[in-house]
Design an enzyme around this catalytic site. Structure first.
Site, short mmCIF file in Angstrom:
data_model
loop_
_atom_site.label_atom_id
_atom_site.label_comp_id
_atom_site.label_asym_id
_atom_site.label_seq_id
_atom_site.Cartn_x
_atom_site.Cartn_y
_atom_site.Cartn_z
N THR A 138 0.84 -1.19 0.00
CA THR A 138 0.00 0.00 0.00
C THR A 138 0.87 1.24 0.00
OG1 THR A 138 -1.50 1.40 1.28
CG2 THR A 138 -0.22 -0.15 2.54
N ASP A 140 -0.29 3.86 1.20
CA ASP A 140 -0.74 4.58 2.41
C ASP A 140 0.03 4.20 3.67
OD1 ASP A 140 -2.63 5.62 0.74
OD2 ASP A 140 -4.37 4.71 1.72
N MET A 182 -2.70 11.42 -1.10
CA MET A 182 -3.52 10.26 -0.74
C MET A 182 -3.34 9.93 0.74
SD MET A 182 -3.65 7.70 -4.00
CE MET A 182 -4.80 8.05 -5.33
N ARG A 184 -6.27 7.62 2.93
CA ARG A 184 -7.70 7.51 3.19
C ARG A 184 -8.01 7.57 4.69
NH1 ARG A 184 -12.01 5.13 0.44
NH2 ARG A 184 -10.79 4.47 -1.35
N GLU A 235 -6.17 13.23 1.90
CA GLU A 235 -7.55 13.20 1.37
C GLU A 235 -8.58 12.82 2.42
OE1 GLU A 235 -7.78 10.07 -1.59
OE2 GLU A 235 -6.84 8.65 -0.23
N HIS A 284 -3.36 10.05 -8.39
CA HIS A 284 -2.73 8.79 -8.78
C HIS A 284 -1.29 8.96 -9.27
CE1 HIS A 284 -6.98 7.78 -8.58
NE2 HIS A 284 -6.55 6.56 -8.29
N GLN A 286 0.89 9.70 -7.46
CA GLN A 286 1.66 9.12 -6.34
C GLN A 286 1.78 7.60 -6.46
OE1 GLN A 286 0.11 11.39 -2.51
NE2 GLN A 286 -1.37 11.46 -4.17
N ARG A 287 0.90 6.99 -7.24
CA ARG A 287 0.91 5.51 -7.36
C ARG A 287 1.58 5.03 -8.63
NH1 ARG A 287 -5.00 3.88 -5.64
NH2 ARG A 287 -5.04 2.94 -7.69
O1 F6P Z 1 -5.37 2.50 -0.76
C1 F6P Z 1 -4.50 3.21 -1.56
C2 F6P Z 1 -5.20 4.38 -2.20
O2 F6P Z 1 -4.30 4.98 -3.10
C3 F6P Z 1 -5.77 5.41 -1.23
O3 F6P Z 1 -4.82 6.34 -0.78
C4 F6P Z 1 -6.86 6.05 -2.06
O4 F6P Z 1 -7.88 6.58 -1.25
C5 F6P Z 1 -7.37 4.89 -2.83
O5 F6P Z 1 -6.33 3.94 -2.95
C6 F6P Z 1 -7.86 5.29 -4.20
O6 F6P Z 1 -8.33 4.16 -4.86
P1 F6P Z 1 -8.85 4.15 -6.34
O7 F6P Z 1 -7.68 4.33 -7.23
O8 F6P Z 1 -9.46 2.80 -6.50
O9 F6P Z 1 -9.83 5.27 -6.46
#
Ligand code: F6P
Length: 360
Positions: A138, A140, A182, A184, A235, A284, A286-287
């Protein structure tokens, strides 16, 4: 039953930089232990429909340590225990089909790489007798039982660079810049990136905020000559007595989608301070992209450790980082829990000591 030893690997939940590094480590160390590795695509869908699986060789994973996303299709969040039918058809339990697939392939173990949702499903499968080893993932950093997860360092590095860039433009226009990151239920990204980027205020889900306090911090900075301020907001942060900002309500198999707190905070701060305030959502970004060196190393260690557990026949466990070692912790210990930022954490105390406002 095949006479060859086999291990399965799959990824689930949202993506995180480092998934491919784990897959690569599983495949390569599996080969070292004399196993064939089967990759299941599209999360648990690959177990429901085994045509969505393939053998992964060392060649298949060559060069993927530096690539974001997953080579195993998508990382959807579907739950096989309540699997939505197509075109509105009713939700069905497809878990028996998944168990059957693992038996048919004669898997000695299945490595499930995922976040809290995916690992909770994996733990349910373990109770049904599936030989599961979990690998926590994760950005997070909110999974209980492990000091850190791959993906987090990459997200923090990206957010820090974004804050660095916002500093110069904020100073040039004497603005308040609000950066929504991000996080949650936990404010780890906001806390680390805020500290690393030199933010003036950090708002996290663990500490409900009062924007008057943040405005006071902005005014105080004006008094000593700093004519701009940087606010980092997770967020999932919310004002005292208020609620989190939701973009989309929860649906079957999907949590509510958060977002919008950054622009709301900027608007409020502009009213309270009279200073022009702007917001930026990193989302996103960040991902995506390549994992940092730290995440590549952690992910590789996780993959190697997971394969070691499979080979020892140690199942129902999740690999965990407990520096200086990697350990195995029961999946059952993380189910239903979230690792939030403790309010007495040294990082929080240090942040306060150097004048960062948490809006409380
Ligand atoms: O759980 C990781 C995360 O990146 C959270 O920080 C964020 O709230 C969530 O996923 C967003 O998910 P999705 O890309 O499915 O909207």
């Amino acid at each position: 039953m095949p006479d060859v030893k086999r291990v399965g690997v799959m990824t689930g939940g949202g993506d995180a930089p480092g998934l491919n590094a784990v897959i690569r480590a599983v495949v390569k160390s599996a080969a070292g232990f004399g196993y064939e590795c089967i990759g299941f695509e599209d999360s648990f869908d690959g177990l429901i429909d085994p045509s969505r699986s393939r053998t992964l060789t060392r060649d298949d994973v060559a060069g993927i340590v530096r690539i974001g996303g997953t080579i195993l299709g998508t990382t959807n969040r579907g739950d096989p225990f309540s699997y939505p039918g197509q075109d509105g058809a009713e939700v069905r339990d497809r878990s028996t089909r998944c168990v059957q697939t693992v038996r048919e392939f004669g898997l000695k173990g299945l490595v499930v790489i995922g976040g809290d949702g995916t690992l909770t499903i994996a733990e349910r499968f373990h109770r049904l007798g599936m030989p599961i080893v979990g690998v926590p993932k994760t950005i997070d950093n909110d999974i209980v039982g492990t000091n850190s997860c791959f993906g987090f360092d990459t997200a923090v590095a990206f957010a820090t660079e974004a804050i660095d860039r916002l500093h110069t433009t904020a100073a040039s226009h004497r603005r308040v810049m609000v950066v929504e990151v991000m996080g949650r239920y936990a404010g780890w990204i906001a806390l680390y990136a805020g500290l690393a980027g030199g933010a003036d205020a950090i708002l996290i889900p663990e500490i409900p905020f009062n924007l008057e306090r943040v405005a006071a911090c902005v005014r105080e900075r004006e008094r000593f000559g700093a004519r701009f301020s940087i606010v980092v907001v997770a967020e999932g942060a919310a004002p005292i007595g208020g609620t989190v900002s939701v973009v989309e309500q929860a649906q079957a198999g999907r949590l509510e989608r958060l977002g919008g707190v950054g622009s709301w905070v900027a608007e409020q701060l502009e009213g309270l301070t009279g200073k022009e305030s702007r917001s930026v959502v990193l989302g996103h970004l960040q991902r995506g992209g390549a994992p940092t060196a730290f995440d590549r190393v952690l992910a590789t260690r996780f993959g190697g450790k997971a394969m070691e557990l499979v080979n020892h026949g140690t199942f129902g466990m999740m690999v965990a980082n407990r520096p200086p070692e990697l350990v195995a912790v029961p999946l059952a210990e993380m189910v239903g829990k979230t690792k939030q930022v403790p309010l007495d954490l040294d990082l929080v105390k240090t942040a306060r000591a150097i004048g960062i406002s948490f809006g409380d």
